[in-house]
Enzyme design. Structure first.
Site, PDB file in Angstrom:
ATOM      1  N   TYR A  54       0.837  -1.212   0.000  1.00  0.00           N
ATOM      2  CA  TYR A  54       0.000   0.000   0.000  1.00  0.00           C
ATOM      3  C   TYR A  54       0.864   1.253   0.000  1.00  0.00           C
ATOM      4  O   TYR A  54       0.629   2.189  -0.784  1.00  0.00           O
ATOM      5  CB  TYR A  54      -0.916  -0.001   1.222  1.00  0.00           C
ATOM      6  CG  TYR A  54      -1.759   1.259   1.362  1.00  0.00           C
ATOM      7  CD1 TYR A  54      -2.939   1.422   0.636  1.00  0.00           C
ATOM      8  CD2 TYR A  54      -1.367   2.291   2.219  1.00  0.00           C
ATOM      9  CE1 TYR A  54      -3.701   2.578   0.757  1.00  0.00           C
ATOM     10  CE2 TYR A  54      -2.125   3.450   2.341  1.00  0.00           C
ATOM     11  CZ  TYR A  54      -3.292   3.585   1.610  1.00  0.00           C
ATOM     12  OH  TYR A  54      -4.053   4.738   1.725  1.00  0.00           O
TER      13      TYR A  54
ATOM     14  N   LYS B 104       1.137   4.538  -2.624  1.00  0.00           N
ATOM     15  CA  LYS B 104       0.898   5.940  -2.269  1.00  0.00           C
ATOM     16  C   LYS B 104       2.149   6.794  -2.532  1.00  0.00           C
ATOM     17  O   LYS B 104       2.040   7.987  -2.837  1.00  0.00           O
ATOM     18  CB  LYS B 104       0.424   6.050  -0.818  1.00  0.00           C
ATOM     19  CG  LYS B 104      -1.000   5.545  -0.635  1.00  0.00           C
ATOM     20  CD  LYS B 104      -1.978   6.376  -1.480  1.00  0.00           C
ATOM     21  CE  LYS B 104      -3.405   5.902  -1.378  1.00  0.00           C
ATOM     22  NZ  LYS B 104      -4.342   6.706  -2.180  1.00  0.00           N
TER      23      LYS B 104
HETATM   24  P1  NAD Z   1     -13.362   4.290   1.631  1.00  0.00           P
HETATM   25  O1  NAD Z   1     -13.208   2.817   1.543  1.00  0.00           O
HETATM   26  O2  NAD Z   1     -14.408   4.846   2.544  1.00  0.00           O
HETATM   27  O3  NAD Z   1     -13.623   4.924   0.189  1.00  0.00           O
HETATM   28  C1  NAD Z   1     -12.982   4.409  -0.943  1.00  0.00           C
HETATM   29  C2  NAD Z   1     -13.985   4.421  -2.083  1.00  0.00           C
HETATM   30  O4  NAD Z   1     -13.288   3.956  -3.248  1.00  0.00           O
HETATM   31  C3  NAD Z   1     -15.165   3.486  -1.845  1.00  0.00           C
HETATM   32  O5  NAD Z   1     -16.372   4.147  -2.137  1.00  0.00           O
HETATM   33  C4  NAD Z   1     -14.900   2.326  -2.791  1.00  0.00           C
HETATM   34  O6  NAD Z   1     -16.072   1.701  -3.264  1.00  0.00           O
HETATM   35  C5  NAD Z   1     -14.149   3.034  -3.899  1.00  0.00           C
HETATM   36  N1  NAD Z   1     -13.354   2.099  -4.699  1.00  0.00           N
HETATM   37  C6  NAD Z   1     -12.534   1.120  -4.264  1.00  0.00           C
HETATM   38  N2  NAD Z   1     -12.047   0.444  -5.305  1.00  0.00           N
HETATM   39  C7  NAD Z   1     -12.546   1.031  -6.414  1.00  0.00           C
HETATM   40  C8  NAD Z   1     -12.436   0.776  -7.801  1.00  0.00           C
HETATM   41  N3  NAD Z   1     -11.688  -0.237  -8.264  1.00  0.00           N
HETATM   42  N4  NAD Z   1     -13.098   1.567  -8.666  1.00  0.00           N
HETATM   43  C9  NAD Z   1     -13.866   2.567  -8.215  1.00  0.00           C
HETATM   44  N5  NAD Z   1     -14.034   2.851  -6.916  1.00  0.00           N
HETATM   45  C10 NAD Z   1     -13.376   2.083  -6.032  1.00  0.00           C
HETATM   46  O7  NAD Z   1     -11.924   4.820   2.018  1.00  0.00           O
HETATM   47  P2  NAD Z   1     -11.311   6.286   2.156  1.00  0.00           P
HETATM   48  O8  NAD Z   1     -10.505   6.244   3.396  1.00  0.00           O
HETATM   49  O9  NAD Z   1     -12.336   7.335   1.979  1.00  0.00           O
HETATM   50  O10 NAD Z   1     -10.289   6.279   0.937  1.00  0.00           O
HETATM   51  C11 NAD Z   1     -10.252   7.294  -0.041  1.00  0.00           C
HETATM   52  C12 NAD Z   1      -8.810   7.563  -0.406  1.00  0.00           C
HETATM   53  O11 NAD Z   1      -8.141   8.091   0.732  1.00  0.00           O
HETATM   54  C13 NAD Z   1      -8.009   6.340  -0.823  1.00  0.00           C
HETATM   55  O12 NAD Z   1      -7.194   6.661  -1.934  1.00  0.00           O
HETATM   56  C14 NAD Z   1      -7.139   6.051   0.381  1.00  0.00           C
HETATM   57  O13 NAD Z   1      -5.961   5.376   0.035  1.00  0.00           O
HETATM   58  C15 NAD Z   1      -6.902   7.441   0.879  1.00  0.00           C
HETATM   59  N6  NAD Z   1      -6.452   7.545   2.271  1.00  0.00           N
HETATM   60  C16 NAD Z   1      -7.259   7.167   3.287  1.00  0.00           C
HETATM   61  C17 NAD Z   1      -6.802   7.292   4.597  1.00  0.00           C
HETATM   62  C18 NAD Z   1      -7.656   6.898   5.788  1.00  0.00           C
HETATM   63  O14 NAD Z   1      -7.141   6.899   6.910  1.00  0.00           O
HETATM   64  N7  NAD Z   1      -8.943   6.595   5.619  1.00  0.00           N
HETATM   65  C19 NAD Z   1      -5.540   7.796   4.840  1.00  0.00           C
HETATM   66  C20 NAD Z   1      -4.750   8.178   3.766  1.00  0.00           C
HETATM   67  C21 NAD Z   1      -5.214   8.054   2.473  1.00  0.00           C
END
Ligand code: NAD
Length: 266
Positions: A167, A171
């Site tokens: 992961y 990133k």
């Molecule tokens: P989340 O799981 O709530 O949202 C992710 C969304 O992406 C979901 O709606 C899911 O259905 C969609 N998704 C997943 N695979 C997909 C695909 N192949 N095609 C289309 N849609 C797809 O998680 P989140 O935390 O809101 O994540 C959003 C972004 O934030 C991600 O890129 C994640 O890596 C990043 N992020 C999250 C955190 C955290 O702590 N939550 C920290 C750093 C970065």
């Protein structure tokens, strides 16, 4: 504390992964700001009586909706599907803001990380960002339009954690795609930036095309504490995307904006 009321009246904003978590909060905030928001996700937002999710309609074709959101079922790891979303957004006049946000998390010790896991992560977290940048930038250049591209990076873009090898590598790649795209597009008036969230309370870890197990909320941070002493919530992250897309950030490009409760300071 005050709140900035941005105006994106009539602008078209594509948000991948906009059905939940950070992407959903971003989609809703752009919608509040008057944008035509196109949510591209593998699944629709869940419905809740009277809840904000009801503001994301369930139809699967883009239609003109004026300040609200449309949903297009899209697997962003399939380049053709993602490109067709950008193509379809031409119905609104073309993409003004592209938010490459969809992402999945899979954790495992490096020595037990399967190459299939890396492939899966790479397709959703990295290839989709390159394709999303490319499709949106081509669309903007074709129209001679000055647009903005935003990617969701992470504290993991720069700070590695045990059991996060695959992961964190994806990133790190998002950070570098942001920087290189910003350089290549700087003269065209297309700005490319990234928001780098820290620990945000979402369902990541349970999402993605191949997952059906119950959601795990929160994000474990085994390396060090969060200086602010708590995880963030998606609404605290969302406004930063609007800032970076706005005129206020007209001289900001290639930037990684941490929204992490102070994590990157340590
Ligand atoms: P989340 O799981 O709530 O949202 C992710 C969304 O992406 C979901 O709606 C899911 O259905 C969609 N998704 C997943 N695979 C997909 C695909 N192949 N095609 C289309 N849609 C797809 O998680 P989140 O935390 O809101 O994540 C959003 C972004 O934030 C991600 O890129 C994640 O890596 C990043 N992020 C999250 C955190 C955290 O702590 N939550 C920290 C750093 C970065």
């Amino acid at each position: 504390m005050g709140r900035v009321n941005y105006s994106f009246d009539g602008e078209t904003v594509v948000v991948t992964g906009g059905s939940s978590g950070i992407g959903r909060a971003v989609a809703l905030r752009f919608g509040d700001a008057g944008a035509n928001v196109v949510v591209a996700d593998v699944k629709e937002a869940p419905k809740g009586a009277g809840g904000p999710d009801e503001r994301i309609p369930t139809h699967t074709r883009i239609r003109r909706s004026g300040g609200t959101a449309s949903f297009v079922e899209t697997d962003v790891s399939d380049p053709a599907q993602l490109e067709s979303v950008v193509e379809a957004a031409r119905e609104f006049g073309g993409v003004d803001v592209m938010v490459n946000n969809a992402g999945i998390f899979r954790g495992a010790p490096l020595l037990r990380t399967e190459s299939e896991t890396l492939d899966e992560l790479y397709g959703v977290n990295v290839r989709s960002v390159l394709i999303g940048i490319r499709a949106a930038a081509r669309d903007m250049l074709d129209r001679d339009a000055e647009g903005t591209i935003l990617n969701t990076a992470s504290i993991s873009s720069e700070f590695g954690q045990a059991n996060h090898a695959a992961y964190d590598a994806t990133k790190g790649a998002v950070m570098m795609l942001t920087r290189v795209a910003a350089l290549e597009l700087a003269q065209s008036g297309i700005r490319v930036n990234a928001v780098a969230p820290g620990s945000i309370d979402t369902q990541i870890g349970s999402s993605g095309p191949n997952r059906s197990e119950p959601p795990k909320t929160g994000w474990q941070n085994p390396r060090k504490d969060i200086p602010m002493g708590r995880p963030g919530n998606p609404e605290e992250v969302a406004g930063n995307y609007l800032f970076l897309a706005s005129e206020d950030a007209s001289y900001v490009t290639g930037h990684l904006l941490y929204v992490d409760g102070g994590y990157a300071v340590l």
